[in-house]
Design a protein around this motif. Structure first.
Motif, PDB file in Angstrom:
ATOM      1  N   GLU A   1       3.671 -25.852 -32.958  1.00  0.00           N
ATOM      2  CA  GLU A   1       3.465 -24.630 -33.723  1.00  0.00           C
ATOM      3  C   GLU A   1       3.871 -23.435 -32.874  1.00  0.00           C
ATOM      4  OE1 GLU A   1      -0.281 -25.683 -36.669  1.00  0.00           O
ATOM      5  OE2 GLU A   1      -0.699 -24.739 -34.741  1.00  0.00           O
TER       6      GLU A   1
ATOM      7  N   PRO B   1       7.205 -24.832 -36.735  1.00  0.00           N
ATOM      8  CA  PRO B   1       6.528 -24.126 -37.827  1.00  0.00           C
ATOM      9  C   PRO B   1       5.575 -23.068 -37.289  1.00  0.00           C
ATOM     10  CG  PRO B   1       5.590 -26.320 -37.526  1.00  0.00           C
ATOM     11  CD  PRO B   1       6.794 -26.251 -36.651  1.00  0.00           C
TER      12      PRO B   1
ATOM     13  N   THR C   1       2.397 -14.264 -45.024  1.00  0.00           N
ATOM     14  CA  THR C   1       2.481 -14.327 -46.488  1.00  0.00           C
ATOM     15  C   THR C   1       1.805 -13.125 -47.130  1.00  0.00           C
ATOM     16  OG1 THR C   1       2.490 -16.735 -46.399  1.00  0.00           O
ATOM     17  CG2 THR C   1       1.933 -15.732 -48.504  1.00  0.00           C
TER      18      THR C   1
ATOM     19  N   SER D   1       3.787 -18.809 -32.802  1.00  0.00           N
ATOM     20  CA  SER D   1       3.286 -17.574 -33.382  1.00  0.00           C
ATOM     21  C   SER D   1       4.260 -17.053 -34.425  1.00  0.00           C
ATOM     22  CB  SER D   1       3.099 -16.510 -32.294  1.00  0.00           C
ATOM     23  OG  SER D   1       2.202 -16.938 -31.297  1.00  0.00           O
TER      24      SER D   1
ATOM     25  N   ARG E   1       2.147 -21.109 -36.878  1.00  0.00           N
ATOM     26  CA  ARG E   1       0.742 -21.494 -36.955  1.00  0.00           C
ATOM     27  C   ARG E   1       0.174 -21.140 -38.318  1.00  0.00           C
ATOM     28  NH1 ARG E   1      -2.157 -23.007 -32.693  1.00  0.00           N
ATOM     29  NH2 ARG E   1      -4.054 -22.336 -33.743  1.00  0.00           N
ATOM     30  N   SER E   2      -0.671 -21.999 -38.863  1.00  0.00           N
ATOM     31  CA  SER E   2      -1.156 -21.831 -40.227  1.00  0.00           C
ATOM     32  C   SER E   2      -1.830 -20.483 -40.434  1.00  0.00           C
ATOM     33  CB  SER E   2      -2.117 -22.963 -40.587  1.00  0.00           C
ATOM     34  OG  SER E   2      -3.181 -23.030 -39.642  1.00  0.00           O
ATOM     35  N   ALA E   3      -2.689 -20.063 -39.473  1.00  0.00           N
ATOM     36  CA  ALA E   3      -3.369 -18.775 -39.625  1.00  0.00           C
ATOM     37  C   ALA E   3      -2.362 -17.645 -39.619  1.00  0.00           C
ATOM     38  CB  ALA E   3      -4.394 -18.580 -38.508  1.00  0.00           C
ATOM     39  N   ASP E   4      -1.354 -17.729 -38.739  1.00  0.00           N
ATOM     40  CA  ASP E   4      -0.329 -16.687 -38.694  1.00  0.00           C
ATOM     41  C   ASP E   4       0.502 -16.699 -39.970  1.00  0.00           C
ATOM     42  OD1 ASP E   4      -1.260 -16.148 -36.210  1.00  0.00           O
ATOM     43  OD2 ASP E   4       0.408 -17.024 -35.108  1.00  0.00           O
ATOM     44  N   ALA E   5       0.770 -17.913 -40.474  1.00  0.00           N
ATOM     45  CA  ALA E   5       1.578 -18.018 -41.702  1.00  0.00           C
ATOM     46  C   ALA E   5       0.882 -17.332 -42.861  1.00  0.00           C
ATOM     47  CB  ALA E   5       1.834 -19.483 -42.026  1.00  0.00           C
ATOM     48  N   GLU E   6      -0.467 -17.460 -42.929  1.00  0.00           N
ATOM     49  CA  GLU E   6      -1.208 -16.787 -43.999  1.00  0.00           C
ATOM     50  C   GLU E   6      -1.075 -15.273 -43.881  1.00  0.00           C
ATOM     51  OE1 GLU E   6      -5.146 -18.246 -43.650  1.00  0.00           O
ATOM     52  OE2 GLU E   6      -4.613 -20.316 -44.127  1.00  0.00           O
TER      53      GLU E   6
ATOM     54  N   TYR F   1      -0.439 -27.116 -28.179  1.00  0.00           N
ATOM     55  CA  TYR F   1      -0.532 -26.118 -29.240  1.00  0.00           C
ATOM     56  C   TYR F   1      -1.912 -26.081 -29.883  1.00  0.00           C
ATOM     57  CZ  TYR F   1       0.730 -30.237 -32.107  1.00  0.00           C
ATOM     58  OH  TYR F   1       0.788 -31.498 -32.684  1.00  0.00           O
ATOM     59  N   SER F   2      -2.906 -26.661 -29.213  1.00  0.00           N
ATOM     60  CA  SER F   2      -4.276 -26.579 -29.732  1.00  0.00           C
ATOM     61  C   SER F   2      -5.181 -25.954 -28.675  1.00  0.00           C
ATOM     62  CB  SER F   2      -4.765 -27.960 -30.178  1.00  0.00           C
ATOM     63  OG  SER F   2      -4.687 -28.897 -29.112  1.00  0.00           O
TER      64      SER F   2
END
Length: 787
Positions: A159, A775, A785, A161, A777-782, A324-325
């Motif tokens: 992942e 990809p 968006t 940033s 990071r999910s939190a950053d992707a939100e 990445y964790s």
């Protein structure tokens, strides 16, 4: 607390049995009737297709009951402890392709261990070798040998940033560093072991596994799912466990094979791995770090850019995902950094799968951050202590939300640093260092400082059970699972303190799924703050009910009932009292034993912190590094038992110092392990280590009733970078700014010679472009968006 047992040094109640040889480990359970013994046939090549050509000679050997391959066992892929990539399945026994030296391809079951070992030598396997990749950076390159066709470029996961402004823009100074965090052997005293006992028709369980594990309930869930059994039909018992350090999380592939063999044969089967097998099966760490730190002219940290490669080994070992964790979430450490740009990728290699090792990603975060901070101090001409103080998160800023998304509960990061500097006599050490440099002493003094924060107490809740018998004895149970930490002592202390009874009146039970209905086990320094808090809750529930029962017996109001020295009395009437025995007997007469089960679920993780000062001597003629002293001041919140805390600090220091100076698990270019025995792998003895000075500051957390944070891994997190910094500091005046771990005499002497010759290598080269394709990071992707 005045008059409380808590906070006092109490000797471990576990130790008498252990020092007298009365403790049973899995390999001691040989008295089980009809037990058979297992030996694995393992591949000697790192990457190949294969076929088991002949097993008949082995089947006919004396005492052999069975020789089994993947075709004989109807098993699906191993259920990973932490899934990383579903496209990298591992079969418990390799079926047609092997991916690391030591992977099992068959199992021999015999009446004795010696017979199984001899027969395993007779199994004939044909291998057709395939290209090998060992280096994690090389594994990500275009054209590198693929481990799985479905996993391009050997990227098991990763992942980054979200794209944004350059975090280094506007910096007056930018320092860069490429550093390697070596792969280590976990090397507990006891390796993996299992005794598999199939159930009979009239048994309560279809399968019982005596397992060397940190997490009996997690292992039970995996075993039940693997064999399609109801969870309550599987029993897992962890007897004494000889260390684990993350290497015994859940159950291993070999455990599953042995369990399958026992079910197929209808007889108990025992397997305990040898030291050589343990070296191949339990490995951790393994990261490559590309770091860039931007600073203001005054030395403020404006931005950190990090690109991290984690080595998964074969089959997407979960340790590679720390890149990445957990390494990511602790990347900011104790500092208020202006901006963070982070990317981590996990690479597949033809080496043993990488798992957890004491700290599991947090030591890696501290190691890289504290090294780049020292490089920055050198660049700006600042003392390493001063640059840290200029960038600490302020004590009044807590709770503090970091750029990595963590909310630190509390902290005063200069508090342990002041104490560590005082104990070490930092100013005096600097004077002695200057004297040696002026005199041309060949034994240069190095002084290393590290400051850290780490995360503990995550991973859900925990169960505590407290039950009082009619005779007044108390049984305490917890869903944690000790493998040397002292749970029996600390949890008994809690109940003894609450109930006003001697610890000898308390029995502690753990690590048996038939006795303890649920639990998350032990890992991530969670046991006291979660398991202990659950025991506190259960004890308080029992005490509340006991007051009601005592009030009935004493014909008084519950509000007037007092407890002192293990007896209940009415306020103002101390001469008339009842003890725990009478209260428990009354509870039993009412039809409900005096017992409480309590689940404690924390609101969040806690964040211990601390400061370490390491002093070393570096012989510039030989490159030999001699540790002189090490001061560790670790803040784990409220200290329940300083003796147990000091023990954890000492153990963590030994492992952290050893990583910096001696330990590295190595493979040659063909994937052959070259440090698979203690003759080749640098495990230190007490003679190589200095005397430790340990101390604690106490900053209790509000997140659990004990105010406790974790301590099991803190000293490992803090010690490695302190020693690393000390060795580089010894040669810093010559221009040396970095040496990769382990800091062997060869590496140190090479750096010294290069400094004298003016040929020191560059600390930096560009990281591979693979990070740009990861990809977000999910939190950053939100957030992207929503923008």
């Amino acid at each position: 607390m005045a008059g409380s047992l808590l906070g006092n040094a109490v000797r471990r109640v576990e130790d008498p049995d252990l020092v007298r040889g009365r403790g049973d480990y899995v390999a001691d359970l040989r008295h089980v009737p009809g037990v058979l013994h297992a030996q694995f046939v393992r591949t000697p090549v790192a990457h190949a297709t294969f076929r088991v050509a002949d097993i008949e000679a082995a089947r006919g050997a004396p005492g052999v009951v069975a020789v089994l391959t993947a075709a004989d066992l109807d098993l699906g892929a191993v259920i990973p402890f932490v899934p990383v990539n579903a496209s990298c399945p591992r079969m418990p026994l390799a079926a047609d392709r092997v991916r690391f030296v030591g992977e099992p391809v068959a199992i021999v079951i015999a009446e004795t261990k010696a017979q199984a070992v001899d027969a395993a030598e007779l199994v004939d396997v044909d291998y057709d070798t395939l290209p090998v990749v060992v280096d994690m950076e090389a594994a990500l390159a275009e054209g590198a040998p693929l481990q799985f066709d479905a996993v391009p470029r050997n990227i098991a996961g990763g992942e980054r940033s979200a794209p944004g402004p350059d975090v280094l823009a506007g910096a007056a100074h930018v320092v860069r560093l490429r550093m390697h965090n070596a792969r280590l052997a976990v090397a507990p005293l006891e390796g993996n072991a299992v005794l598999a006992v199939p159930g009979r028709a009239d048994d309560d369980h279809d399968l019982t596994a005596y397992l060397a594990t940190q997490m009996p309930h997690g292992a039970r869930a995996t075993i039940a799912k693997t064999f399609g059994l109801d969870t309550d039909r599987v029993r897992v018992v962890a007897p004494h466990v000889g260390g684990a350090f993350g290497g015994k999380a859940g159950s291993s592939a070999e455990h599953i094979v042995v369990l399958a063999a026992a079910r197929a044969l209808g007889r108990p089967v025992m397997w305990a791995e040898t030291r050589s097998e343990a070296m191949l099966s339990m490995q951790g760490r393994g990261q490559l770090d590309y770091l860039e730190l931007g600073l203001s002219a005054e030395g403020r940290f404006l931005g950190l850019r990090a690109r991290i490669i984690g080595d998964c080994g074969a089959y997407a070992g979960f340790g590679g995902a720390f890149a990445y964790s957990t390494t990511y979430i602790m990347a900011p450490g104790v500092y208020d950094i202006g901006a963070l740009d982070y990317a981590g990728v996990a690479a597949l290699t033809n080496t043993a799968p990488v798992g957890a090792f004491r700290g599991a990603g947090r030591p890696e975060a501290a190691a890289m951050l504290e090294r780049i901070v020292d490089v920055a101090a050198d660049e700006l001409g600042l003392d390493p202590v001063e640059i840290r103080r200029r960038n600490f998160i302020r004590p009044d800023a807590f709770p503090f939300r970091t750029l990595a998304g963590m909310t630190y509960d509390n902290g005063d990061y200069d508090l342990p640093l002041r104490e560590a500097l005082r104990i070490a006599d930092y100013d005096g050490l600097r004077r002695e260092q200057a004297r040696r440099r002026l005199s041309g002493d060949v034994r240069m003094l190095g002084i290393g400082v590290s400051c850290y924060a780490e995360i503990t107490g995550g991973g859900g809740g925990e169960l505590g059970v407290v039950e009082v018998a009619d005779d007044g004895t108390v049984t305490v149970r917890a869903g944690t699972s000790s493998h040397g930490q002292g749970h029996a002592t600390s949890f008994s202390m809690i109940v003894a303190d609450r109930f006003g009874i001697p610890m000898e009146q308390i029995r502690f039970e753990q690590s048996d799924t038939a006795l303890v209905p649920r639990g998350s086990g032990t890992g991530g320094s969670r046991s006291l703050q979660l398991g202990g808090s659950a025991v506190v809750g259960a004890a308080d529930d029992v005490l509340a009910r006991a007051r009601l029962l005592a009030a009935t017996l004493l014909e008084a109001s519950p509000a007037d009932i007092e407890l002192a020295d293990g007896r209940f009395s009415v306020a103002g009437v101390p001469d008339v009292s009842v003890g725990w025995s009478e209260v428990a007997t009354r509870a039993s007469a009412d039809g409900e034993p005096l017992r409480a089960d309590h689940d404690f679920v924390p609101a969040d993780a806690t964040f211990p912190f601390g400061a370490h000062v390491s002093v070393v001597e570096v012989d510039t003629e030989t490159g030999l590094v001699a540790p002189v002293s090490h001061v560790a001041v670790d803040d784990c919140g409220r200290v329940l038992n300083p003796l147990l805390v000091a023990g954890q600090q000492h153990g963590g220091l030994a492992q952290g110092i050893s990583q910096a100076l001696w330990e590295e698990f190595c493979y040659d270019v063909d994937g052959n392990p070259v440090t698979a025995t203690f003759a080749d792998y640098g495990i230190p003895s007490a003679t190589e280590l200095p005397s430790f000075t340990t101390a604690n500051t106490e900053t209790p957390t509000h997140l659990n009733p004990l105010g406790a944070k974790g301590i099991g891994e803190s000293a490992t997190v803090g010690s490695t970078p302190a020693v690393h910094n000390a060795v580089v500091d010894a040669l810093r005046h010559l221009g040396v700014r970095h040496i990769d771990m382990p800091l062997t005499p060869q590496r140190v002497l090479a750096a010294y010679d290069q400094a004298v010759a003016g040929t020191l290598p560059d600390l930096w080269h560009q990281p591979p472009a693979v990070f740009d394709d990861l990809p977000i990071r999910s939190a950053d992707a939100e957030e992207v968006t929503s923008i």
